[in-house]
Write a protein that holds these residues in place. Structure first.
Motif, PDB file in Angstrom:
ATOM      1  N   TRP A  84      -1.549   5.437 -12.289  1.00 29.35           N
ATOM      2  CA  TRP A  84      -2.781   5.056 -11.615  1.00 29.35           C
ATOM      3  C   TRP A  84      -3.063   3.558 -11.669  1.00 29.35           C
ATOM      4  CZ3 TRP A  84      -3.031   9.457 -15.009  1.00 29.35           C
ATOM      5  CH2 TRP A  84      -3.007  10.685 -14.328  1.00 29.35           C
ATOM      6  N   GLY A  95       1.731   1.772  -3.379  1.00 32.86           N
ATOM      7  CA  GLY A  95       0.516   2.191  -4.073  1.00 32.86           C
ATOM      8  C   GLY A  95       0.274   3.683  -3.970  1.00 32.86           C
ATOM      9  N   LEU A 150      -7.320   7.285  -4.518  1.00 37.08           N
ATOM     10  CA  LEU A 150      -7.316   6.915  -5.936  1.00 37.08           C
ATOM     11  C   LEU A 150      -8.676   7.151  -6.600  1.00 37.08           C
ATOM     12  CD1 LEU A 150      -5.469   5.818  -8.142  1.00 37.08           C
ATOM     13  CD2 LEU A 150      -6.104   3.504  -7.434  1.00 37.08           C
ATOM     14  N   GLU A 168      -1.324  -2.328  -6.813  1.00 38.06           N
ATOM     15  CA  GLU A 168      -0.621  -2.482  -5.531  1.00 38.06           C
ATOM     16  C   GLU A 168      -1.609  -2.486  -4.363  1.00 38.06           C
ATOM     17  OE1 GLU A 168       2.408  -3.309  -5.064  1.00 38.06           O
ATOM     18  OE2 GLU A 168       3.067  -3.096  -7.142  1.00 38.06           O
ATOM     19  N   ALA A 224      -0.758   1.740  -9.379  1.00 40.83           N
ATOM     20  CA  ALA A 224      -1.129   2.032  -7.995  1.00 40.83           C
ATOM     21  C   ALA A 224      -2.318   1.187  -7.572  1.00 40.83           C
ATOM     22  CB  ALA A 224      -1.449   3.510  -7.839  1.00 40.83           C
ATOM     23  N   GLU A 225      -3.328   1.108  -8.443  1.00 43.15           N
ATOM     24  CA  GLU A 225      -4.510   0.321  -8.122  1.00 43.15           C
ATOM     25  C   GLU A 225      -4.155  -1.144  -7.912  1.00 43.15           C
ATOM     26  OE1 GLU A 225      -9.172   0.263  -9.484  1.00 43.15           O
ATOM     27  OE2 GLU A 225      -7.681   1.230 -10.765  1.00 43.15           O
ATOM     28  N   TRP A 279       0.831  -1.216   0.000  1.00 41.69           N
ATOM     29  CA  TRP A 279       0.000   0.000   0.000  1.00 41.69           C
ATOM     30  C   TRP A 279       0.857   1.254   0.000  1.00 41.69           C
ATOM     31  CZ3 TRP A 279      -0.036   4.045   3.317  1.00 41.69           C
ATOM     32  CH2 TRP A 279       0.328   3.869   4.645  1.00 41.69           C
ATOM     33  N   LEU A 314       2.802   5.643  -5.975  1.00 40.48           N
ATOM     34  CA  LEU A 314       2.537   5.572  -7.417  1.00 40.48           C
ATOM     35  C   LEU A 314       1.345   6.441  -7.811  1.00 40.48           C
ATOM     36  CD1 LEU A 314       3.129   1.769  -8.110  1.00 40.48           C
ATOM     37  CD2 LEU A 314       4.607   3.689  -8.759  1.00 40.48           C
ATOM     38  N   VAL A 315       0.388   6.639  -6.902  1.00 37.29           N
ATOM     39  CA  VAL A 315      -0.723   7.564  -7.184  1.00 37.29           C
ATOM     40  C   VAL A 315      -0.157   8.942  -7.494  1.00 37.29           C
ATOM     41  CG1 VAL A 315      -2.662   8.813  -6.165  1.00 37.29           C
ATOM     42  CG2 VAL A 315      -2.478   6.343  -5.849  1.00 37.29           C
TER      43      VAL A 315
END
Length: 576
Positions: free
Chosen positions: A428, A419, A455, A434, A431-432, A416, A422-423
């Protein structure tokens, strides 16, 4: 003649002054001086003495007091305000002696019996921020007293104080003062076996080992959380009951669980002993109580054994537990990482201390995944929330988070954290993925559920974001303030302005950076006077904020969602 050299030491400083002193003196100089003298003799001196303080100097309408302990300083401040309120009972309003108090923990200089330095100056500035009859404390004090005093504080965000170079995080004593669960609504118990693990008591006879006991508790919660057949309360809510004598059944009702684990840990002479008992809070019966012994190096085996017995007792199988996580090979590195967990994101000062501990941990154990992920989070937090320059924090955050997942692909925490980083890299889809992996590995991970809500807000799916934060709040009923910030953000994005106002005015998050979203919500409701007032108060703590710069820092994928926030901020009067 020998010249006395100045000395330095760390101390808690309490600064107090009388509200409206000039007015009181102008109305009745002799009576005011007599009343002040009586209060000093009958109220101030006994309370300071009871709390092991030293009155450094009296200054007409004020007093400066030194304490060796931040806990003593805060307890003294609260007792002093309570005693002053009692002494004012029955007096006319214009004859009451009311104090403002500030408490800071910092470096001081002692010279000729007097105190100097920023440690003293910050306490004096905090006193000026305090409400009449109230108390303001610095972030450094809050870190030391949180969970150790029976009072609750609300953060009012970073404040620029006169002649102090960097903003100071400030907390204000809640008007209700006492914490407690008497006003907490009971939560429904989930269908699956539900459990809260209370902080283990430290039986080592050494207060410095408390962090070790906290680390053992936190790790057991983390490992239990991976069992998909269990509902596990997050550690932040469990630790809200640290050092508090409360009935197990009332704790279970407040947290909405059927079972409670409590115990103790003792670390001495290279050995560790853990005593644990699993209690059915429905009838108060003990499912089991056992003692676990081993060498200090066996601490992870002890944790695994405790976790396995709990899972077996509650769901009768072990297959649902995720693969074991990456463990450190160096116990000193583990100690350093555990210490850092309780410092992360508390304040810029504690954040820097946590970073130093984590860097030392990685130097001792270069393949320690948890140390890498928390250091990644630390660097991300520095430039997103503490206003540090983006580089090198941004690139280090990405590198360290990727290293953490490479070292332990089964660590939900690492997933997370990568994640959310990465957002903000605007990656995106990655990230989602992860976040989804994090929750597959640990479906009880409250922080992952809460942080993931960013997100869908950025992608224009606010209803999904609301669900995610509400899921996090059920797993973490006593959450950190940023949960309410995220819920208010999601509610605003969904156009639920009344709900957002109610959430963002909660004491847990009001006066933090979430105030800008509160201002936008009020503006969208047409309550422009309130909106502009909240915007003005937000700008006091965030004087450099402007909508234009904010736009560039936010990773919105959906332009309509972005424009919705811009519209609210503009209506509220925040600068372009």
């Amino acid at each position: 003649m020998a010249v006395e050299r100045a000395q330095r030491r760390l101390a808690a400083i309490l600064a107090a002054d009388v509200v409206g002193y000039s007015r009181l003196m102008g109305r009745d100089e002799a009576g005011t001086l007599a009343a002040l003298k009586a209060r000093r003799t009958k109220v101030l001196q006994p309370i300071v003495s009871d709390h092991r303080g030293r009155i450094v100097k009296l200054m007409g309408d004020g007093v400066l007091i030194e304490f060796a302990s931040a806990v003593d300083a805060v307890e003294c401040a609260v007792k002093l305000q309570e005693a002053m309120k009692a002494s004012n009972a029955g007096l006319p309003e214009d004859r009451r002696i009311v104090l403002r108090i500030g408490v800071n923990l910092g470096d001081i200089i002692i010279e000729g019996g007097d105190l100097y330095g920023d440690g003293v100056n910050i306490a004096a500035r905090l006193e000026g921020l305090s409400e009449a009859g109230g108390l303001c404390i610095s972030g450094s004090v809050f870190e030391h007293v949180s969970g150790k005093v029976p009072y609750s504080f609300a953060g009012i965000g970073p404040q620029m104080l006169k002649n102090i170079d960097k903003p100071i995080h400030v907390y204000q004593l809640n008007k209700t003062g006492q914490t407690g669960s008497e006003h907490k609504a009971e939560l429904p118990v989930p269908d699956k076996p539900s459990i809260a693990v209370l902080p283990f008591a430290n039986l080592s006879g050494d207060a410095d080992h408390q962090y070790f006991c906290d680390g053992v508790t936190d790790d057991i919660i983390t490992d239990l959380s991976k069992a998909s057949g269990l509902f596990v309360i997050a550690s932040h809510s469990s630790f809200a009951f640290k050092d508090r004598s409360a009935d197990i059944r009332s704790i279970a009702r407040e947290l909405g669980v059927r079972y409670v684990l409590e115990g103790s840990a003792r670390r001495a002479s290279g050995r560790i002993r853990v005593n644990a008992q699993l209690i059915d809070a429905h009838d108060g019966g003990h499912l089991w109580a056992e003692r676990f012994d081993g060498g200090v190096d066996d601490v992870f085996l002890v944790q695994d054994e405790v976790t396995a017995k709990i899972v077996k007792a509650l769901i009768g199988r072990l297959a649902s537990i995720a693969p074991p996580r990456n463990r450190p090979t160096n116990l000193e590195a583990y100690d350093l990482c555990v210490r850092s967990r309780f410092l992360l994101a508390g304040s810029p000062q504690s954040s820097r201390e946590a970073r130093a501990l984590l860097e030392r941990a990685i130097a001792l154990d270069p393949d320690y995944a948890e140390a890498h992920r928390w250091l990644a989070f630390n660097h991300w937090f520095e430039w997103i929330h503490w206003g540090e320059p983006m580089e090198p924090h941004r690139s280090l955050a990405v590198k360290l988070a990727q290293r953490a997942t490479a070292l332990d692909s089964n660590d939900a925490g690492a997933r997370w954290i990568l994640g959310i980083i990465l957002v903000f890299e605007r990656r995106w889809m990655e990230a989602e993925a992860e976040f989804e992996t994090a929750l597959r590995l640990d479906p009880n991970h409250a922080d992952a559920w809460a942080m993931m809500s960013n997100l869908p807000v950025y992608q224009g799916r606010p209803s999904e974001a609301i669900y995610q934060v509400e899921r996090a709040l059920r797993l973490n009923p006593r959450p950190p303030n940023w949960y309410f910030w995220l819920l208010g953000q999601a509610q605003y994005a969904a156009g639920h302005y009344e709900a957002a106002v109610a959430v963002l005015r909660r004491e847990e998050t009001y006066r933090t950076g979430s105030r800008r979203i509160l201002a936008a919500s009020l503006a969208q409701l047409g309550r422009l006077d309130e909106a502009r007032q909240e915007a003005e108060m937000f700008l006091i703590s965030n004087p450099h904020f402007c909508v234009r710069h904010w736009i560039h820092s936010q990773p919105f994928r959906d332009k309509t969602a972005l424009n919705h926030f811009i519209e609210g901020y503009t209506k509220a009067g925040l600068p372009d």
